[in-house]
Scaffold this motif. Structure first.
Motif, short mmCIF file in Angstrom:
data_model
loop_
_atom_site.label_atom_id
_atom_site.label_comp_id
_atom_site.label_asym_id
_atom_site.label_seq_id
_atom_site.Cartn_x
_atom_site.Cartn_y
_atom_site.Cartn_z
N LEU A 117 -12.12 19.12 9.23
CA LEU A 117 -12.02 20.04 8.09
C LEU A 117 -10.59 20.10 7.59
CD1 LEU A 117 -14.37 22.68 9.63
CD2 LEU A 117 -14.58 21.94 7.26
N SER A 118 -9.75 19.18 8.11
CA SER A 118 -8.31 19.25 7.82
C SER A 118 -7.90 18.37 6.65
CB SER A 118 -7.49 18.87 9.05
OG SER A 118 -7.75 19.76 10.10
N ARG A 129 -6.65 17.62 0.98
CA ARG A 129 -6.35 18.62 1.99
C ARG A 129 -7.56 19.56 2.09
NH1 ARG A 129 -4.39 20.42 6.78
NH2 ARG A 129 -6.11 21.90 6.80
N GLY A 130 -8.20 19.60 3.25
CA GLY A 130 -9.36 20.47 3.46
C GLY A 130 -8.92 21.90 3.73
N PRO A 131 -9.88 22.80 3.89
CA PRO A 131 -9.54 24.21 4.08
C PRO A 131 -8.99 24.52 5.47
CG PRO A 131 -11.92 23.89 4.22
CD PRO A 131 -11.34 22.58 3.79
#
Lengths: 285, 298
Positions: A117-118, A129-131
């Protein structure tokens, strides 16, 4: 005899399949607001799992409520038996190993039980860019089952190896889990095509069931990691007529669950529609 | 009982928050972030802050977009169903904002260690996560001194300042939170200085009528600011819901730095009471409160 529904959406099928992962008496944690997962837990609570304990936001053992795009937090809070801080929550549920299910989703997942999720691409200069994972990196390891749901089963999501391991199941086999102080349980992914799961570290994910009309080849083609394909794969159990009725009339009459399945471009318009309905329901035109 | 008043105005926050400080921001997801104080940080042009959030959203995104942060510690920053946080993404993907991405439980346990005045706390942490490898200054793999079991040590986090938004407090800083407290209590225990904004300042007698609701006693609070609707556009459960209409406007504005600057000028760089007018005033507040009340149980 169980009466299965003939007319249902793939979202409703995924929702019911996730609901069936909840056993009566389970402790179920609701993380970030994801309508499909919330609908599943609430459906389970009002049907086969009345003794499950649901936690969301600061609310513990809240009364099941009608889903709404805006009111999940106030609904959970107003129906809670207990209000905890996050630390009380994780001391009592997560770290103590009392959590059963807290479904996650992920930008990427691979065949090792890793989620990302990064960042897509290089961590320090990402293409996307993930949350971030919030509690996911820890809960997928600590809770009895690791359940993931993926509305878009594709090689974009199911990759040979995730770009960044935000979190991982880490200990997978039943014996290993017990030895490490965790309760045993599977890694299971519910997608728009199938249900796949993994129960041993050194064995690949296996196709448990295929949704109506989906072939094993189609699932293999859309998965970037190795899958075990058993000879006879059952069809995923369809939603019952009653489950579909409850979802449409009681749990999610505003259709918040369909939001996850809308293409990016249509989401804002759909959201506006739901909000309008919610306003009308409380007497604002 | 203490009698010295800690009540201050929004403009007084610069007596506590200084350029370069590490600031822990309370609230979680789209709930109870101290948005009035965040807007005041931007108005006063307090810069070079390191923000700490567990599950952040528009609070962090707004500070990033306004250029107030030089570093960010987070486990999650997202606008939830509204999409990924635009300024957060842009800052990391294009502008190289330095950040520490720490798993959610590690941030909370690190704050708890800070509050307990110990350098770390152990837990059965996220072994195998790259984040553990990337940030050795926050994680160490250790052995239990009693059983030899492998554990992860989460380093203590001690913010210079914690800012939270709560339901009510009295003038000496006894804080009650009726809804989602997130990690507010842990942040207030860990921080060196603490600011709370509240929907309403009430009398000490009213606090004492319901002491079980008091989550933070006054000796852990340095400044109390009355800021009705102070979490807007976030929720303050169970009193009002987040404002999806304003958040959509925000998302639209944050698509580019230019339109975002217009948002800042239009909504943030004016006194707080004018902000509340700009977002729809009493009429909008009434809708958000009504939505929070009208829930249906099954």
């Amino acid at each position: 005899m169980t009466q299965y529904a003939k007319d249902y959406s793939v979202g409703e099928l995924m929702c019911v399949t996730l609901a069936r992962e909840i056993d009566d008496g389970d402790v179920v944690v609701l993380g970030s607001f994801t309508p499909l997962a919330y609908a599943s837990y609430i459906l389970a609570k009002i049907t086969h799992a009345p003794n499950s304990t649901l936690l969301a936001y600061a609310a513990v053992d809240f009364k099941p409520f009608q889903l709404s795009f805006i009111r999940a937090e106030s609904s959970a809070t107003r129906g809670a038996a207990c209000i905890w801080t996050m630390l009380e929550d994780l001391n009592s549920v997560h770290l103590k190993g009392r959590g059963d299910v807290e479904a996650i989703s992920s930008i990427q997942a691979d065949g090792y039980g890793n989620i990302n999720l990064s960042a897509v691409g290089e961590y320090d200069s990402p293409k996307l860019r993930g949350p971030g994972g919030a509690g996911a990196p820890e809960v997928i390891k600590m809770h009895r089952k690791m359940i993931g749901y993926f509305p878009n089963h594709s090689k974009m999501t199911f990759v040979p190896k995730v770009d960044v391991i935000t979190g991982t199941r880490y200990v997978i086999g039943a014996e290993e889990r017990i030895k490490a102080g965790y309760r045993p349980g599977p890694i299971r992914y519910i997608t728009n095509l199938a249900v796949i799961s993994k129960e041993e570290k050194d064995k690949p994910f296996k196709i448990d069931s295929l949704h109506s009309g989906v072939s094993a080849e189609q699932v293999v083609e859309n998965t970037g990691f190795e899958l075990e394909v058993p000879k006879d794969i059952p069809e995923t159990e369809k939603p019952t007529k009653e489950q579909v009725r409850l979802l449409r009339e009681e749990v999610d009459p505003y259709g918040t669950m369909a939001f996850d399945f809308k293409p990016g471009k249509e989401r804002l318009g759909y959201l506006n529609e739901i909000l309008q309905k919610e306003l009308e329901a409380i007497g604002y035109a | 009982m203490p009698t010295e008043s800690k009540v201050a105005k929004l403009s007084d926050i610069s007596k506590i928050i200084k350029d370069g400080d590490t600031v822990a921001i309370g609230g979680s997801w789209l709930g109870s972030h101290p948005m009035a104080v965040i807007r005041e940080i931007i108005r006063q042009k307090i810069k070079n802050l390191t923000a700490i959030t567990v599950v952040g959203s528009i609070d962090v995104d707004l500070l990033i977009g306004a250029g107030c942060l030089s570093r960010l510690m987070f486990s999650f920053v997202s606008m939830e169903a509204f999409g990924l946080a635009p300024n957060f993404r842009r800052a990391i993907e294009k502008e190289g904002l330095p950040y520490d991405e720490i798993t959610g439980l590690a941030v909370i346990i690190g704050l708890e260690a800070g509050g307990r005045n110990v350098p770390f706390l152990p837990y059965r942490g996220p072994f195998g996560s790259d984040l553990v490898k990337f940030r050795p200054e926050f994680y160490k793999e250790i052995k239990c001194p009693f059983t030899g079991e492998d554990l992860i040590a989460a380093a203590a986090i001690v913010p210079d300042v914690a800012i939270i938004h709560a339901t009510r407090a009295d003038n000496t800083g006894n804080v009650q939170i009726d809804g989602t407290s997130g990690t507010d209590v842990e942040m207030m225990r860990a921080a060196k200085k603490r600011i709370v904004s509240v929907e309403e300042i009430v009398s000490p007698e009213e606090i004492r009528r319901n002491p079980a609701k008091t989550k933070i006693p006054g000796f852990q609070v340095d400044m109390v600011i009355e800021a009705p609707l102070g979490a807007h556009p976030c929720s303050c459960a169970p009193d009002y819901v987040f404002d999806p209409w304003h958040i959509m406007k925000y998302m639209q504005a944050a698509m580019s730095p230019e339109t975002f600057q217009q948002y800042i000028d239009e909504y943030v760089m004016k006194p707080e009471f004018e902000y509340l007018e700009a977002i729809g005033g009493m009429k909008q507040a009434a809708i958000l409160r009504r939505l929070a009340r009208e829930v249906k149980f099954l």
